[in-house]
Design a protein around this motif. Structure first.
Motif, PDB file in Angstrom:
ATOM      1  N   MET A  72    -109.793 -57.129  19.711  1.00  0.00           N
ATOM      2  CA  MET A  72    -110.597 -56.547  20.759  1.00  0.00           C
ATOM      3  C   MET A  72    -110.483 -55.028  20.651  1.00  0.00           C
ATOM      4  O   MET A  72    -109.393 -54.493  20.470  1.00  0.00           O
ATOM      5  N   PHE A  73    -111.615 -54.369  20.776  1.00  0.00           N
ATOM      6  CA  PHE A  73    -111.678 -52.909  20.739  1.00  0.00           C
ATOM      7  C   PHE A  73    -112.182 -52.415  22.088  1.00  0.00           C
ATOM      8  O   PHE A  73    -113.276 -52.777  22.505  1.00  0.00           O
TER       9      PHE A  73
ATOM     10  N   LEU B 111    -117.359 -51.418  14.067  1.00  0.00           N
ATOM     11  CA  LEU B 111    -116.464 -52.386  14.682  1.00  0.00           C
ATOM     12  C   LEU B 111    -117.145 -53.698  15.060  1.00  0.00           C
ATOM     13  O   LEU B 111    -116.470 -54.684  15.361  1.00  0.00           O
ATOM     14  N   TYR B 112    -118.463 -53.718  15.044  1.00  0.00           N
ATOM     15  CA  TYR B 112    -119.246 -54.801  15.627  1.00  0.00           C
ATOM     16  C   TYR B 112    -118.837 -56.182  15.117  1.00  0.00           C
ATOM     17  O   TYR B 112    -118.710 -57.124  15.880  1.00  0.00           O
ATOM     18  N   GLU B 113    -118.643 -56.344  13.824  1.00  0.00           N
ATOM     19  CA  GLU B 113    -118.310 -57.644  13.241  1.00  0.00           C
ATOM     20  C   GLU B 113    -116.813 -57.912  13.203  1.00  0.00           C
ATOM     21  O   GLU B 113    -116.386 -58.985  12.799  1.00  0.00           O
ATOM     22  N   LYS B 114    -115.995 -56.955  13.624  1.00  0.00           N
ATOM     23  CA  LYS B 114    -114.541 -57.077  13.494  1.00  0.00           C
ATOM     24  C   LYS B 114    -113.864 -57.616  14.747  1.00  0.00           C
ATOM     25  O   LYS B 114    -112.683 -57.926  14.715  1.00  0.00           O
ATOM     26  N   GLY B 115    -114.562 -57.698  15.835  1.00  0.00           N
ATOM     27  CA  GLY B 115    -113.962 -58.202  17.061  1.00  0.00           C
ATOM     28  C   GLY B 115    -114.808 -57.886  18.269  1.00  0.00           C
ATOM     29  O   GLY B 115    -115.916 -57.366  18.168  1.00  0.00           O
ATOM     30  N   ILE B 116    -114.275 -58.200  19.418  1.00  0.00           N
ATOM     31  CA  ILE B 116    -114.949 -57.949  20.692  1.00  0.00           C
ATOM     32  C   ILE B 116    -114.890 -56.454  20.987  1.00  0.00           C
ATOM     33  O   ILE B 116    -113.836 -55.831  20.853  1.00  0.00           O
ATOM     34  N   ILE B 117    -116.019 -55.904  21.412  1.00  0.00           N
ATOM     35  CA  ILE B 117    -116.082 -54.486  21.757  1.00  0.00           C
ATOM     36  C   ILE B 117    -116.352 -54.360  23.254  1.00  0.00           C
ATOM     37  O   ILE B 117    -117.248 -55.010  23.793  1.00  0.00           O
TER      38      ILE B 117
ATOM     39  N   LYS C 129    -120.596 -57.572  25.377  1.00  0.00           N
ATOM     40  CA  LYS C 129    -121.681 -58.389  24.840  1.00  0.00           C
ATOM     41  C   LYS C 129    -122.137 -59.407  25.876  1.00  0.00           C
ATOM     42  O   LYS C 129    -121.329 -59.958  26.604  1.00  0.00           O
TER      43      LYS C 129
END
Length: 111
Positions: A1-2, A32-38, A109
């Motif tokens: 999570m970011f 960061l979009y595909e790497k975790g929850i933003i 999101k």
């Protein structure tokens, strides 16, 4: 999570400068979009009208319109302006008490 703390330029800054700062945020989110929850949280200094949610104000400004384009692209929605939240909608109170607005949002999101 970011979790990204955001403080964008105020509404008396030129829209060009505002868009430049929004572009920096766009680059960060893109990476960061595909790497975790933003989660984007903070002072966006834009009036996004009902795009913020059912508890949001109707007013939009140039900064808000630029934000809405990005939020639609990123599939983000303001959590604190939804009907399941409680408490005051306003997060900014002018010293004279004449101006109230929601400048602070927590965006996640939609899904």
């Amino acid at each position: 999570m970011f979790i990204l703390s955001v403080y964008l330029p105020s509404s008396n800054t030129s829209i060009t400068k505002y868009r430049e700062c929004l572009k920096v945020l766009d680059d960060v989110v893109h990476n960061l979009y595909e790497k975790g929850i933003i989660v984007l949280a903070g002072d966006f200094n834009g009036h996004i009208g009902k795009y913020g949610g059912p508890r949001s104000f109707d007013t939009k400004n140039r900064q808000g319109l630029a934000l809405i384009d990005k939020f639609k692209f990123w599939n983000l929605r303001s959590v604190n302006s939804q009907t399941f939240t409680t408490g005051p909608v306003e997060t900014y109170f002018a010293q004279q008490g004449e101006q109230l607005s929601t400048t602070d949002h927590i965006f996640m999101k939609v899904d």
